[in-house]
Design an enzyme around this catalytic site. Sequence first.
Site, PDB file in Angstrom:
ATOM      1  N   TYR A   1       0.853  -1.184   0.000  1.00  0.00           N
ATOM      2  CA  TYR A   1       0.000   0.000   0.000  1.00  0.00           C
ATOM      3  C   TYR A   1       0.888   1.233   0.000  1.00  0.00           C
ATOM      4  O   TYR A   1       1.837   1.325   0.769  1.00  0.00           O
ATOM      5  CB  TYR A   1      -0.917   0.031   1.225  1.00  0.00           C
ATOM      6  CG  TYR A   1      -1.714   1.315   1.300  1.00  0.00           C
ATOM      7  CD1 TYR A   1      -2.960   1.400   0.697  1.00  0.00           C
ATOM      8  CD2 TYR A   1      -1.196   2.446   1.931  1.00  0.00           C
ATOM      9  CE1 TYR A   1      -3.678   2.592   0.733  1.00  0.00           C
ATOM     10  CE2 TYR A   1      -1.896   3.640   1.971  1.00  0.00           C
ATOM     11  CZ  TYR A   1      -3.147   3.701   1.371  1.00  0.00           C
ATOM     12  OH  TYR A   1      -3.845   4.884   1.391  1.00  0.00           O
TER      13      TYR A   1
ATOM     14  N   GLU B   1      -2.927   7.627  -4.372  1.00  0.00           N
ATOM     15  CA  GLU B   1      -2.912   6.318  -3.715  1.00  0.00           C
ATOM     16  C   GLU B   1      -2.674   5.221  -4.742  1.00  0.00           C
ATOM     17  O   GLU B   1      -3.319   5.202  -5.791  1.00  0.00           O
ATOM     18  CB  GLU B   1      -4.237   6.072  -2.998  1.00  0.00           C
ATOM     19  CG  GLU B   1      -4.305   4.738  -2.261  1.00  0.00           C
ATOM     20  CD  GLU B   1      -5.649   4.506  -1.612  1.00  0.00           C
ATOM     21  OE1 GLU B   1      -5.775   4.795  -0.399  1.00  0.00           O
ATOM     22  OE2 GLU B   1      -6.580   4.053  -2.310  1.00  0.00           O
TER      23      GLU B   1
END
Length: 390
Positions: free
Chosen positions: A108, A196
């Site tokens: 992530y 992201e």
Amino acid sequence: MDIHEHQAKDILAGFGVPVPKGGLAYSPEQAAYRARELGLPCVVKAQIHSGGRGEVGGVKVCKTEAEVRDYAAGLLGKTLVTKQTGANGKVVHRLWVEEATDIAQEIYLGFVLDRKSERIMIVASGHGGMEIEDLAHEDPDSLVRMVIDPAAGLVDFQARELAFRLGLKGKQIGQMMTTLRACYRAYRDMDAMMVEINPLAVTGAGDLVALDAKMSFDTNALFRRPQVAALRDPAQEDAREAMAADNGLAYVGLDGDIGCIINGAGLAMATMDMIKLAGGEPANFLDIGGGASPERVVTAFRTVLSDPNVGVILVNIFAGINRCDWIAKGVVQAYKEVGLTIPVVVRLSGTNVEEGRRIIRDSGLPLISADTLAEAAEEAVKARPQPVAA
């Protein structure tokens, strides 16, 4: 403003982030053609402004063209309801067909604005593929946070340290440094609010590839980023908010029945608090802005009334740049042009307030005047249509 996954990948790829090959599809036949171009197996993804698509059937690995065609036919036009969309969900109008990737590890990676430190913050974890909220709850120790000094930007030692803390080795360290620098430049140069990549995959061959991407942008900076503004998809927005954006109004739809027309974000927040304190529920946040003309007030009324749940409208204006007489004229004009049948509460204060109140008083219309915010909120709550008793 949010954009689609394929648009975010295109932007990030332009800054140097490695992404898989893929193509857009608006029909089952086009999806099958994209699969034939890319080779099988491939991944078919719904393009909506939401995460969690895979959990509700919005992402699938397909092994044949027939499977791609059938899956695309069932997905296009379907409403997907995820944890982020709310109960109404979002309709799928386009698909992204992408080459399949051999995944050895998922990471992530996010760049966000940390308001506490007033800096851009990198948030990363060696356990990607999950939403950041779930990661923070289930494995908080896996999260790595790093703040970027705006004077120096992202420096190499920070990028290397982050790569080391995620357990990357060899060539992956250099690839991660390249990806981090690219994401930071995209964030900074495009007036982004969030970048992201989830997951950033480590492939079987040991390379890094961004398998999914999100970007959000500062709406107030779109005037200088026309290439970003062109990526807006009104079909993915609340219809009321899309209408307001088209008319230059700051509007956020809520679930109540008291429509609000207010100037200034702070006053709007205070007004919603007072409505709640009086026992009501605001239907929206609407900042009409400074220097509002009567025509702009009429537009604000039409925007608020686009919500069928609105049963009363509260106009609360503290006039500085604005003028109370302009607002009053706009309220009267809107009442006549729109053909209002619901109660309207008007509270005016500031520049030309006496003239504004005179216009409201002499209009001959059933407008409810209030001198204070607390009084206006109480009058709006009392004026709401009452539910019929069973």
